[in-house]
Design a protein around this motif. Structure first.
Motif, PDB file in Angstrom:
ATOM      1  N   THR A  71       0.827  -1.205   0.000  1.00 26.61           N
ATOM      2  CA  THR A  71       0.000   0.000   0.000  1.00 26.61           C
ATOM      3  C   THR A  71       0.863   1.257   0.000  1.00 26.61           C
ATOM      4  OG1 THR A  71      -1.771  -1.164   1.156  1.00 26.61           O
ATOM      5  CG2 THR A  71      -1.818   1.241   1.237  1.00 26.61           C
ATOM      6  N   LYS A  72       1.915   1.252   0.796  1.00 28.46           N
ATOM      7  CA  LYS A  72       2.808   2.407   0.851  1.00 28.46           C
ATOM      8  C   LYS A  72       3.442   2.677  -0.512  1.00 28.46           C
ATOM      9  CE  LYS A  72       6.699   4.428   3.385  1.00 28.46           C
ATOM     10  NZ  LYS A  72       7.374   4.942   2.178  1.00 28.46           N
ATOM     11  N   ALA A  73       3.899   1.626  -1.174  1.00 26.03           N
ATOM     12  CA  ALA A  73       4.503   1.803  -2.492  1.00 26.03           C
ATOM     13  C   ALA A  73       3.494   2.368  -3.491  1.00 26.03           C
ATOM     14  CB  ALA A  73       5.053   0.469  -2.986  1.00 26.03           C
ATOM     15  N   GLU A  74       2.271   1.884  -3.418  1.00 26.46           N
ATOM     16  CA  GLU A  74       1.220   2.337  -4.326  1.00 26.46           C
ATOM     17  C   GLU A  74       0.897   3.809  -4.104  1.00 26.46           C
ATOM     18  OE1 GLU A  74      -3.254   0.814  -5.660  1.00 26.46           O
ATOM     19  OE2 GLU A  74      -2.391   0.153  -3.757  1.00 26.46           O
ATOM     20  N   VAL A  75       0.720   4.201  -2.855  1.00 23.44           N
ATOM     21  CA  VAL A  75       0.352   5.584  -2.553  1.00 23.44           C
ATOM     22  C   VAL A  75       1.520   6.531  -2.825  1.00 23.44           C
ATOM     23  CG1 VAL A  75      -0.418   7.171  -0.737  1.00 23.44           C
ATOM     24  CG2 VAL A  75      -1.400   4.869  -0.895  1.00 23.44           C
ATOM     25  N   TYR A 105      -9.756   5.821  -4.022  1.00 20.72           N
ATOM     26  CA  TYR A 105      -8.992   4.703  -3.458  1.00 20.72           C
ATOM     27  C   TYR A 105      -7.719   5.204  -2.775  1.00 20.72           C
ATOM     28  CZ  TYR A 105     -11.704   1.025  -5.870  1.00 20.72           C
ATOM     29  OH  TYR A 105     -12.682   0.165  -6.290  1.00 20.72           O
ATOM     30  N   MET A 106      -6.999   6.093  -3.454  1.00 14.10           N
ATOM     31  CA  MET A 106      -5.723   6.564  -2.918  1.00 14.10           C
ATOM     32  C   MET A 106      -5.910   7.421  -1.670  1.00 14.10           C
ATOM     33  SD  MET A 106      -3.379   5.121  -4.595  1.00 14.10           S
ATOM     34  CE  MET A 106      -4.468   3.734  -4.888  1.00 14.10           C
ATOM     35  N   MET A 107      -6.968   8.215  -1.643  1.00 17.83           N
ATOM     36  CA  MET A 107      -7.224   9.015  -0.438  1.00 17.83           C
ATOM     37  C   MET A 107      -7.449   8.125   0.778  1.00 17.83           C
ATOM     38  SD  MET A 107      -9.524  12.388  -1.176  1.00 17.83           S
ATOM     39  CE  MET A 107     -10.736  11.662  -2.261  1.00 17.83           C
ATOM     40  N   GLN A 108      -8.258   7.095   0.596  1.00 13.85           N
ATOM     41  CA  GLN A 108      -8.538   6.204   1.727  1.00 13.85           C
ATOM     42  C   GLN A 108      -7.261   5.522   2.212  1.00 13.85           C
ATOM     43  OE1 GLN A 108      -8.545   2.583   1.703  1.00 13.85           O
ATOM     44  NE2 GLN A 108      -9.369   2.394   3.783  1.00 13.85           N
ATOM     45  N   LYS A 109      -6.447   5.068   1.286  1.00 10.91           N
ATOM     46  CA  LYS A 109      -5.211   4.388   1.667  1.00 10.91           C
ATOM     47  C   LYS A 109      -4.215   5.359   2.303  1.00 10.91           C
ATOM     48  CE  LYS A 109      -5.688   0.776  -1.833  1.00 10.91           C
ATOM     49  NZ  LYS A 109      -5.145   0.134  -3.050  1.00 10.91           N
ATOM     50  N   CYS A 158     -25.036   8.086 -10.055  1.00  8.83           N
ATOM     51  CA  CYS A 158     -24.923   8.343  -8.618  1.00  8.83           C
ATOM     52  C   CYS A 158     -24.235   7.195  -7.881  1.00  8.83           C
ATOM     53  CB  CYS A 158     -26.301   8.576  -8.014  1.00  8.83           C
ATOM     54  SG  CYS A 158     -26.859  10.283  -8.112  1.00  8.83           S
ATOM     55  N   LEU A 159     -24.362   5.986  -8.395  1.00  4.59           N
ATOM     56  CA  LEU A 159     -23.721   4.840  -7.760  1.00  4.59           C
ATOM     57  C   LEU A 159     -22.235   5.100  -7.554  1.00  4.59           C
ATOM     58  CD1 LEU A 159     -23.554   1.894  -6.798  1.00  4.59           C
ATOM     59  CD2 LEU A 159     -23.327   1.225  -9.204  1.00  4.59           C
ATOM     60  N   ASN A 160     -21.560   5.584  -8.594  1.00  4.55           N
ATOM     61  CA  ASN A 160     -20.124   5.822  -8.476  1.00  4.55           C
ATOM     62  C   ASN A 160     -19.816   7.029  -7.601  1.00  4.55           C
ATOM     63  OD1 ASN A 160     -20.480   4.771 -11.664  1.00  4.55           O
ATOM     64  ND2 ASN A 160     -19.013   3.676 -10.407  1.00  4.55           N
ATOM     65  N   ASP A 161     -20.695   8.022  -7.613  1.00  6.40           N
ATOM     66  CA  ASP A 161     -20.534   9.129  -6.669  1.00  6.40           C
ATOM     67  C   ASP A 161     -20.595   8.611  -5.238  1.00  6.40           C
ATOM     68  OD1 ASP A 161     -21.583  12.303  -7.951  1.00  6.40           O
ATOM     69  OD2 ASP A 161     -20.790  10.625  -9.088  1.00  6.40           O
ATOM     70  N   ALA A 162     -21.502   7.675  -4.990  1.00 10.23           N
ATOM     71  CA  ALA A 162     -21.604   7.083  -3.653  1.00 10.23           C
ATOM     72  C   ALA A 162     -20.334   6.316  -3.302  1.00 10.23           C
ATOM     73  CB  ALA A 162     -22.827   6.175  -3.567  1.00 10.23           C
ATOM     74  N   ASN A 163     -19.770   5.592  -4.279  1.00 12.97           N
ATOM     75  CA  ASN A 163     -18.484   4.915  -4.050  1.00 12.97           C
ATOM     76  C   ASN A 163     -17.451   5.915  -3.555  1.00 12.97           C
ATOM     77  OD1 ASN A 163     -18.724   2.918  -7.123  1.00 12.97           O
ATOM     78  ND2 ASN A 163     -19.739   2.629  -5.177  1.00 12.97           N
ATOM     79  N   TRP A 164     -17.378   7.038  -4.246  1.00 16.04           N
ATOM     80  CA  TRP A 164     -16.402   8.080  -3.909  1.00 16.04           C
ATOM     81  C   TRP A 164     -16.569   8.533  -2.462  1.00 16.04           C
ATOM     82  CZ3 TRP A 164     -16.125  12.993  -2.064  1.00 16.04           C
ATOM     83  CH2 TRP A 164     -14.945  13.724  -2.304  1.00 16.04           C
ATOM     84  N   LEU A 165     -17.805   8.758  -2.051  1.00 11.69           N
ATOM     85  CA  LEU A 165     -18.038   9.291  -0.707  1.00 11.69           C
ATOM     86  C   LEU A 165     -17.765   8.253   0.379  1.00 11.69           C
ATOM     87  CD1 LEU A 165     -18.840  11.752   0.905  1.00 11.69           C
ATOM     88  CD2 LEU A 165     -21.253  11.110   0.628  1.00 11.69           C
ATOM     89  N   VAL A 166     -18.048   6.974   0.103  1.00  8.01           N
ATOM     90  CA  VAL A 166     -17.762   5.924   1.089  1.00  8.01           C
ATOM     91  C   VAL A 166     -16.270   5.893   1.412  1.00  8.01           C
ATOM     92  CG1 VAL A 166     -17.668   3.423   1.443  1.00  8.01           C
ATOM     93  CG2 VAL A 166     -19.755   4.478   0.539  1.00  8.01           C
TER      94      VAL A 166
END
Length: 761
Positions: A71-75, A105-109, A158-166
């Motif tokens: 994860t560290k390498a990816e981020v 994804y990157m923000m969460q990680k 909206c489904l993908n917007d919801a993904n973003w917010l989760v």
């Protein structure tokens, strides 16, 4: 070299932590004097205590250390790319879609890395990214692509917007205390609150619904509500909007949403209705996998922040059961069975199921069988639950997850049919006698698919979509999903008068389900499942029975499969088998057409080529094929005049959206009542290296329906070891304690229970 790099990186991380972590714990057995629920952040999926425990164990938990290093390498690589928040314009698979998806994804990680490594560069990355979105979001109209029933702003739906917010809510939680109050005000007022209100109040047709889309929407609003301690938004997330201005009976553009009077909505509604008491999700395993991430990540957050809700106890612990059910709905390789809309190749190795397994283990009593799945997945989530998995594996607590024959009920109360899975000697049969499956359901009552060693033998086509491949319809569902993949003729089941079950209409199919009749796997040598369907064709009742029979003379059990059909009218019946592989031989003569003809006009028939046809003289029809180095045969009882059709998928497909795969179709015409009876067997192998074929010919000499009345059906199977077996089922009485007696071919057969298997002399 890659593994060496990961190991070196893990060592460097551990050394860095030893010297730089502000909170050091020298003895992992020391109890930290604190409560599980501490005030402040992080609190959703990472907790303050969890962070301390993770730091204390780093360097001694291999699977966690490896996941952290990766994860560290990816981020770190993404930080080098910089902050990119383009104006949205693309469908799935396009640049802007993929960029915004990568960002969340990157923000969460990065948020997780900040907490574990205590390195502010990760907090700075999250802040800069969120601030860029806070600047962009207020300027955005709805997405320019108009295909969705609920358009988003960052994404086409909206489904993908919801993904973003989760995911972004988790990142915000990790840096919340690091941010200044002024920064939090900007983010909440310019981004998070407007975002949450847009996907809820702004799109009630998306949010106030029972569907995997709505689950994501509910969870997105709920996750950000928990971070911001916003009770009003949390109430909307848990129980739905109180007023949505949608009329009862309103449908979305997919035909998948029917608003029902008094329907329970929100997160609780999406827990209540789609899940059966066994943990089966009515849309099927592909969408169960997709929905398990929001279901479980929100449940984890609720358990951490609002433990008084006891969310993991809700509906008798259905969320934990759902993880076990999902694993049982996978083949020997871990790929999910493609029931309903399902893309083949999706498996429990996907990140959503990694999360689900970790959470189920941590909050579900630490089932040691889940550790064996986690070991196969070879990674964990970087939070409290991933630490639990890592410690369990390190301590050697794992046990093999034993996938047995199992019946998983469908419907909110478990009374809307089921999916039955028979397993024997590397063979797996998936028998579907369930409810419609919401908008992702197919018209395939009493269909089945067959696997060996994780390879398809008789296939379910799955969906017609190339997910996130922009060249194919923007990565979205193709029109062939409706015209082919959902239609009855695309499945291994009965089709009457070239018309799909329920006329292919969702509003009819959604109010009916098949009915369980028998599921008995108590004898490993005789496993039986039987189910009935009486609504697919008004005036016609179907009962299908599948039986795994183990004969010690053969390496593999054989499958006896028979469908009893009783109708008020004379009909044309088609019964397809979608075998995969190369045709070796048939025992019947057929006329191969120089130019294949289109099989029919609609209901999926327009997508089949008829390549060859034979006519039965009343004998058995046998077809043998080779697939993945194994020989298989179907031996079917036929009546004089029945047709045997060799077909292939791909007609009326100008864009080459369909896979060109073969089918063997039995056709009866001008028939009221009948029984389609066949034996399917795996009987030999071929090795290309040695060029040696072993047991290349079928062991079945004859299959015959020897008795069929309203009360009983009996099928006789003769094999080449000079054995004849008679299987009899009671069609009207399925009680285990009932006694039966019937005369068949002059011999009295007596037994107790719904069925019997007799060896005839």
């Amino acid at each position: 070299m890659k593994n060496l790099g990961v190991n070196l990186l893990s060592i460097m991380l551990v050394l860095m932590l030893v010297f730089s972590c502000k909170e050091q714990v020298s003895d992992t057995s020391v109890e930290v004097a604190t409560t599980e629920a501490e005030s402040g952040h992080p609190s959703l999926v990472l907790t303050k205590k969890g962070v301390r425990d993770i730091r204390a164990n780093l360097g001694n938990i291999p699977i966690f250390d490896k996941s952290l290093a990766e994860t560290k390498a990816e981020v770190d690589a993404e930080i080098e790319v910089g902050i990119l928040v383009p104006v949205p314009k693309d469908f799935s698979g396009g640049y802007t879609h993929q960029r915004h998806k990568q960002n969340f994804y990157m923000m969460q990680k990065a948020g997780v890395l900040y907490q574990i490594l205590d390195d502010e560069k990760y907090a700075t990355y999250v802040k800069d990214m969120l601030m860029a979105y806070a600047k962009l979001y207020p300027t955005l109209p709805v997405h320019p692509q108009t295909r969705s029933y609920a358009r988003g702003k960052l994404f086409w739906q909206c489904l993908n917007d919801a993904n973003w917010l989760v995911y972004s809510a988790q990142a915000y939680d990790c840096v919340y205390d690091w941010l200044s109050p002024e920064d939090r005000d900007v983010l909440e007022n310019n981004l998070f609150i407007p975002f949450a209100k847009f996907i809820s109040e702004g799109n009630p047709q998306f949010f106030n619904r029972v569907h995997n889309h709505s689950t994501w929407g509910n969870v997105a609003v709920g996750m950000i509500a928990l971070v911001m301690d916003n009770d009003a938004l949390l109430e909307d997330a848990l129980n739905g909007l109180k007023t949505d201005n949608l009329k009862v009976g309103m449908k979305d553009n997919d035909g998948g949403f029917i608003k029902v009077e008094g329907q329970k909505l929100g997160f609780y509604g999406n827990l209540d209705e789609p899940f059966s008491p066994d943990g089966y999700y009515t849309e099927g395993p592909y969408y169960q996998r997709y929905a398990m991430y929001p279901f479980l990540i929100f449940a984890e957050a609720l358990q951490n922040v609002k433990p008084e809700l006891n969310i993991f106890e809700y509906k008798n612990g259905v969320l934990i059961k759902a993880v076990d059910a999902l694993i049982n709905l996978s083949d020997a390789d871990g790929d999910f069975f493609p029931l309903n809309d399902g893309q083949k190749g999706m498996s429990y190795y996907t990140s959503a199921v990694v999360t689900a397994v970790d959470i189920a283990y941590h909050f579900g009593g630490k089932n040691p069988e889940l550790l064996s799945i986690a070991e196969k997945q070879d990674r964990v989530v970087l939070d409290d639950t991933g630490l639990s998995i890592a410690l369990g594996i390190k301590e050697g607590l794992g046990k093999s997850f034993d996938k047995k024959s199992i019946e998983l009920s469908d419907g909110q109360n478990g009374d809307e049919g089921a999916v039955g899975i028979l397993r024997s000697e590397d063979l797996e049969l998936v028998f579907k006698y369930a409810a419609q499956g919401l908008s992702h359901g197919h018209y395939d009552k009493l269909s089945y698919s067959l696997y060996e060693d994780g390879d398809e033998v008789l296939q379910d086509y799955g969906l017609a979509r190339y997910v996130n491949i922009e060249q194919k319809g923007g990565g979205n569902y193709l029109k062939e999903n409706k015209t082919w993949a959902k239609q009855s003729i695309a499945h291994n089941t009965l089709v009457q008068n070239e018309t799909s079950h329920f006329m292919g209409k969702y509003e009819i199919g959604s109010i009916h389900h098949s009915n369980k009749y028998v599921f008995d796997v108590s004898n490993k040598n005789l496993q039986v499942a039987s189910a009935k369907e009486s609504n697919a064709y008004p005036g016609t009742e179907m009962q299908r029975t599948v039986v795994f029979i183990n004969d010690e003379s053969y390496a593999k059990p054989y499958l006896l499969d028979f469908m009893k059909v009783v109708s008020n009218t004379s009909n044309k019946y088609d019964f397809p088998f979608y075998y995969l592989g190369q045709l070796m031989q048939t025992n019947f003569e057929y006329n191969k057409l120089n130019t294949p003809t289109v099989f029919g006009k609609d209901n999926g028939y327009q997508h089949l080529y008829k390549e060859a046809e034979g006519v039965s003289f009343g004998d058995n029809a046998k077809l043998t094929w080779l697939s993945n180095g194994k020989f298989y045969s179907i031996t079917s009882a036929t009546a004089k005049g029945d047709k045997m059709i060799l077909a292939k998928i791909g007609a009326n497909d100008p864009d080459y959206n369909l896979r060109n795969e073969p089918a063997f179709i039995l056709r009866k015409t001008n028939t009221k009542n009948t029984v389609f009876a066949s034996v399917v067997e795996s009987h030999g192998t071929y090795t290309a290296r040695s060029e040696f074929a072993e047991n290349a010919y079928s062991h079945v000499k004859h299959v015959e329906v020897v008795h069929d009345v309203a009360e009983y059906t009996a099928v006789k199977v003769e094999t080449d070891n000079n054995k004849t077996k008679l299987f009899v089922i009671s069609n009207l009485d399925n009680k285990a304690g009932s006694d039966h007696k019937v005369t068949i071919e002059g011999e009295v057969v007596s037994w107790t229970g719904a069925f019997t298997l007799k060896e005839l002399k």
